[in-house]
Design an enzyme around this catalytic site. Structure first.
Site, short mmCIF file in Angstrom:
data_model
loop_
_atom_site.label_atom_id
_atom_site.label_comp_id
_atom_site.label_asym_id
_atom_site.label_seq_id
_atom_site.Cartn_x
_atom_site.Cartn_y
_atom_site.Cartn_z
N SER A 116 30.48 25.22 48.27
CA SER A 116 30.98 24.80 46.98
C SER A 116 31.61 23.42 47.02
O SER A 116 30.92 22.44 46.92
CB SER A 116 31.93 25.84 46.44
N TYR A 165 35.53 27.25 45.80
CA TYR A 165 36.34 27.34 47.01
C TYR A 165 36.06 26.13 47.88
O TYR A 165 35.05 25.45 47.72
CB TYR A 165 36.07 28.65 47.77
#
Length: 120
Positions: A25, A58
């Site tokens: 991410s 995250y």
């Protein structure tokens, strides 16, 4: 009763990489992770200052001192290289408990321009 407060913030970082095909991410320079009091794989809220979009993701560590702020996987659809973003992490606390909040103000090249230490 617990309340949620700001724990860490990286303000006005520039997106350096967008890779839809990468697993992961938000790739973030390891040194910035440490300086902002964040942890690898910690959940964060990202606000794109350039287009107004907000999303949760995250953190995955990028090489230290690379100044990388990369959006990967689905998150890469939320920005383009050069967009300014704010990365925020939160903590839950008792109303009378103190939390140290760290805010990093970034320059155009993702160098730390200022560090603010606040009490939440």
């Amino acid at each position: 009763m617990l309340i949620t407060v700001l724990k860490s913030k990286i303000h006005n970082a520039r997106v350096t990489v967008c890779n839809v095909d990468y697993e992961g991410s938000l790739s973030l320079d390891e040194e910035l992770i440490k300086q902002a009091n964040l942890r690898p794989y910690e959940k964060v809220l990202v606000a794109n200052v350039t287009n107004g979009e907000r999303f949760e993701t995250y953190i995955i560590p990028a090489p230290a001192n690379s100044r990388e702020v990369g959006l990967n996987g689905a998150a890469a659809r939320s920005a383009v290289v050069g967009d300014r973003v704010i990365v925020m992490a939160f903590a839950m606390k008792e109303p009378d408990e103190e939390v140290d909040t760290t805010v990093l103000i970034m320059d155009e090249e993702n160098n730390i321009k200022e560090v603010k230490k606040l009490k939440a």
